[in-house]
Design an enzyme around this catalytic site. Structure first.
Site, PDB file in Angstrom:
ATOM      1  N   CYS A 118      35.051  36.906 -77.882  1.00 62.13           N
ATOM      2  CA  CYS A 118      35.506  35.578 -77.450  1.00 62.13           C
ATOM      3  C   CYS A 118      35.562  34.573 -78.606  1.00 62.13           C
ATOM      4  CB  CYS A 118      34.608  35.027 -76.350  1.00 62.13           C
ATOM      5  SG  CYS A 118      34.469  36.120 -74.941  1.00 62.13           S
ATOM      6  N   HIS A 257      34.886  27.280 -75.777  1.00 63.70           N
ATOM      7  CA  HIS A 257      35.228  28.545 -75.115  1.00 63.70           C
ATOM      8  C   HIS A 257      34.964  28.383 -73.621  1.00 63.70           C
ATOM      9  CE1 HIS A 257      35.448  32.593 -73.873  1.00 63.70           C
ATOM     10  NE2 HIS A 257      34.152  32.831 -73.872  1.00 63.70           N
ATOM     11  N   ASN A 287      37.492  33.232 -67.708  1.00 63.43           N
ATOM     12  CA  ASN A 287      37.196  33.463 -69.124  1.00 63.43           C
ATOM     13  C   ASN A 287      38.245  34.424 -69.686  1.00 63.43           C
ATOM     14  OD1 ASN A 287      36.198  34.362 -71.569  1.00 63.43           O
ATOM     15  ND2 ASN A 287      34.086  34.605 -70.855  1.00 63.43           N
TER      16      ASN A 287
END
Ligand code: UT7
Length: 331
Positions: A118, A257, A287
């Site tokens: 990520c 994020h 996500n």
């Protein structure tokens, strides 16, 4: 003779998300979960999921074209292509960046993938910044793209409710003022086991046993990842600011994020920011790993949330474990 300052700036940004929406209610039909639990524990309401035949490079290509258009550049202008992804089209080779290069028609342009989960997009921006600052390249495409739906175990409610598919991209170019002020990266490989895909690599190649166990799917110990994330987001942002003599008070806008609203809220409090200073779209996308920061950045720019001269911080964390932040004077 004094050398001219050469910094990198974000000259264009774009994103793409597949049309197909999967809501929390849809998930209730698939796995033992509860739509209200998902919203209250994560902030996610829906996510986008690709059709079976769509691959990561397809999403990357759409986002890349949008970023090139926003930078007013053509494919022939590109000097380098970087793709951050944990869900490449192929396991290892050829790289998704090379497939994207071909899809864009960027013949001969060097291209490589970068794996930092990520945090991959922020790692990619940091790498591209170095190439620009040293004068090696002028126009660099950095893409974060994922089809996480393809590596999710749809029987595991601890993971399948969290993730979605998407892509975001930026074009970096040289500038003599403003632009990217600092990049700060970090990693702790000793904690890698908490978020992993156990099989399919050299440690445990594919076999009938792997398939039967479902060991080729993403696995996560949610709690340690949550605790790490809450601690690291604020710390990573502060480290990148500190490099250039700034502090959290100088932040105009934060693009974190998009993993969990509770993680974002904790970071917001640690950095003493208001809700208006943070872009959140995880309610609509979940996500999307390496795509999450550029997808949020693109929407924030298009919605006019970021103004000329603003100090913008991109910050992320992910498997590895990895983390990183980028400080930008927006221009
Ligand atoms: O990009 C980085 C990727 N990862 C992350 O950022 C994830 C970080 N971790 C998290 O966001 C959170 O740990 C989760 C959202 C994954 C889990 O939230 P939590 O508040 O830590 O829940 P928990 O795992 O402690 O579980 C609490 C309860 C449990 O029930 P009992 O044992 O208390 O009866 C779980 O079984 O919630 C239950 N539960 C669920 N219930 C309905 C766990 N997942 C679900 C679910 N639906 N999907």
């Amino acid at each position: 003779m004094e050398q001219e300052l050469r910094r990198a700036k974000i000259a264009g940004v774009g994103s793409f998300a597949p049309e197909n929406v999967m809501t929390n209610n849809d998930l209730e039909e698939i796995v033992d979960t509860d739509a209200e639990w998902i919203i209250s524990r994560t902030g996610i309401k829906e996510r986008r999921i690709v059709e079976e035949e769509v691959v990561t490079s397809d999403l990357a290509c759409q986002a890349a074209k949008a970023a090139l258009e926003s930078a007013d550049l053509e494919v022939k202008d590109l000097d380098l292509i970087l793709v951050a992804t944990s869900t490449p089209d192929y396991l290892g080779l050829p790289s998704t960046a090379c497939i994207l290069q071909d899809k864009l028609g960027a013949e001969g342009v060097p291209a490589f993938d970068l794996a930092a989960a990520c945090t991959g997009f922020i790692y990619g921006v940091s790498v591209a910044t170095q190439y620009i600052e040293t004068g090696a390249y002028d126009n660099i495409l950095v893409v974060g793209a994922e089809t996480l739906s393809k590596i999710l175990n749809w029987d595991d409610r601890g993971t399948c409710i969290l993730f979605g598919d998407g892509a975001g991209a930026v074009v970096l170019q040289p500038t003599q003022s403003a632009g990217i002020l600092s990049n700060s990266l970090g990693a702790d490989g000793s904690k890698g086991e908490v978020l992993r895909v156990p099989a399919g690599g050299s440690k445990r190649p594919f076999s009938q046993g792997v398939l039967e166990e479902g060991a080729h799917y993403l696995e996560m110990d949610g709690n340690p990842v949550f605790k790490f994330a809450v601690r690291i987001l604020g710390k990573a942002a502060k480290e990148a600011l500190d490099q250039v003599g700034l502090s959290s008070e100088d932040i105009d806008y934060l693009i974190p994020h998009q993993a969990n609203i509770r993680i974002i809220d904790a970071a917001r409090k640690r950095l003493d920011l208001t809700e208006e200073q943070i872009y959140v779209n995880l309610d609509r996308y979940g996500n999307t790993s390496a795509a999450s920061v550029p997808l949020a950045l693109d929407e924030a720019v298009r919605e006019g949330k970021i103004k000329e001269g603003d100090t913008v911080v991109l910050v992320g964390f992910g498997a590895g474990l990895t983390w990183g932040a980028t400080v930008i004077e927006w221009s």
